[in-house]
Design an enzyme around this catalytic site. Structure first.
Site, PDB file in Angstrom:
ATOM      1  N   CYS A 119       0.781  -1.210  -0.073  1.00 40.13           N
ATOM      2  CA  CYS A 119      -0.130  -0.007  -0.012  1.00 40.13           C
ATOM      3  C   CYS A 119       0.909   1.489   0.016  1.00 40.13           C
ATOM      4  O   CYS A 119       0.643   2.198  -0.917  1.00 40.13           O
ATOM      5  CB  CYS A 119      -0.869   0.281   1.199  1.00 40.13           C
ATOM      6  SG  CYS A 119      -2.060   1.590   1.336  1.00 40.13           S
ATOM      7  N   CYS A 216      -6.075  -3.212   7.409  1.00 39.95           N
ATOM      8  CA  CYS A 216      -7.196  -2.075   7.254  1.00 39.95           C
ATOM      9  C   CYS A 216      -8.495  -3.059   6.839  1.00 39.95           C
ATOM     10  O   CYS A 216      -9.600  -2.677   7.231  1.00 39.95           O
ATOM     11  CB  CYS A 216      -6.965  -0.872   6.617  1.00 39.95           C
ATOM     12  SG  CYS A 216      -6.569  -1.114   4.772  1.00 39.95           S
TER      13      CYS A 216
END
Length: 379
Positions: A119, A216
């Protein structure tokens, strides 16, 4: 007497803060909120940006997850309180393609991926950083606990002052060009308590907001259920076997296991404890063995991002310290380049549970500098 405009401001630019635009990547948590508030108070031209990485109403998301609905609300509220503009960018498709799909496919291949690194590498420090440039920002700041220091050959990446909060393992793939543009205002702080004290000083509503503990998009750390949603039918059952191939039990899918796992194997009654030592995806087998089978000294690494001053291939070997998991301290090793992006790492002392899909991060043996790193593969 020097004109004040020639002095470097706290972000390293020779102009007043009011003429220095900085984009702050805001997740909605206390760390990035403090960075934005501090820079706004210092008079910088702050622009807050939050990425919506997935549909926060979808089954994959969890309440309180990074960049889910409540976090976007919290980031926006901080911007309103501190008086700077805030934008939410829809990065769902980019995040799906660059991070989530690879995460699922890596697990299906028997690896143990680290999506937070991907990410940072493929979304935050690539697309978001380009957005910051498009907004004509002088730099981009984040709430990561890591330090950027100016060295004789340009900016260097160093571990955070607080070893318990250090996030260098997740940022090893930051390139020199990206490092030139990035700023990490929290890296020098002695503890998370110091960050929360700053949040209280600025009157931020997120001062007591708990840290996110999981990836997440993975609810409660349950990787297998996420992969089953992403790849229906992926969890095919098979045999749990010992090193000689004797069947000891059945499993409900290789994706439910990781290298080094001991609990939850369902093969009790044996005299000695057994650990997962190999995941054979093609044969649908979970291979178990004694703990000593987990120890290894040879670690093949590829996709290397090198941050040293000399070219990676300029020496036959580098004496460095390496981390093979985020939760472990650096251990001394010899790194032997095979190409500009591949190497064989020899650990001076064996490590247990070295797993394909994890990162191997390089550090100076006698300092805090990160020299780069790469991805562990099966070899």
């Amino acid at each position: 007497m020097l004109d004040d405009s020639t002095k470097l401001n706290s972000l390293g630019f020779a102009k007043p803060p009011s003429e220095t635009r900085v984009v702050v990547a805001m997740s909605g948590g206390v760390d990035s909120s403090v960075v934005a508030a501090q820079l706004a108070e210092e008079g910088y031209d702050v622009v807050g940006v939050t990425l919506q990485l997935y549909d926060h109403g979808a089954a994959l998301a969890k309440k309180g997850a990074c960049c889910a609905g409540i976090d976007i609300h919290d980031a926006r509220r901080v911007a309103e309180e501190m008086g700077f503009p805030h934008y939410v960018l829809d990065y769902e498709n980019i995040f799906q393609d660059a991070v989530i799909d690879e995460f699922a496919d890596s697990y299906l291949g028997g690896a143990t991926p680290v999506p937070c690194i991907r990410c940072n590498e493929r979304v935050k420090f690539k697309d978001l950083l380009q957005t910051a440039r498009d907004l004509e920002a002088d730099c981009m700041a984040t709430g990561h606990y890591i330090q950027r220091k100016n060295g004789p050959n340009g900016p260097e990446l160093h571990s955070a002052a607080d070893a318990n909060r250090d996030q260098s393992y997740f940022l090893f793939s930051t390139t020199p060009e990206q490092l030139e543009y990035l700023r990490f205002p929290l890296g020098h702080l002695p503890s998370k308590d110091a960050t929360r004290a700053l949040a209280e000083k600025y009157g931020l509503a997120v001062a007591d907001k708990p840290d996110s503990q999981d990836i997440c998009f993975v609810p409660n750390g349950d990787y297998a259920s996420v992969i089953e949603k992403l790849r229906p039918g992926a969890a095919e059952p098979g045999d749990i076997v010992d090193l000689e191939g004797h069947v000891l039990g059945r499993h409900k899918g290789v994706i439910h296991y990781t290298i080094g796992q001991r609990r939850g194997l369902g093969i009790g009654g044996l005299s000695d404890p057994l650990y997962v030592v190999k995941l054979d995806v093609d044969a649908k087998q979970v291979v178990v063995g004694p703990k000593e089978m987990l120890a290894t000294r040879r670690v093949p690494v590829r996709e290397i991002n090198w941050l040293g001053d000399e070219p990676f291939e300029s020496r036959p070997e580098w004496h460095l310290s390496v981390k093979v998991r985020s939760t472990r301290p650096p251990r001394e090793a010899i790194v032997r380049p095979l190409s500009a992006t591949e190497a064989e790492v020899e650990l001076l002392a064996p490590e247990e549970g070295v797993s394909p899909g994890q990162a191997c991060v390089f550090y100076e043996t006698d300092g805090s500098r990160i020299c780069g790193g790469g991805w562990i593969w099966k070899g």
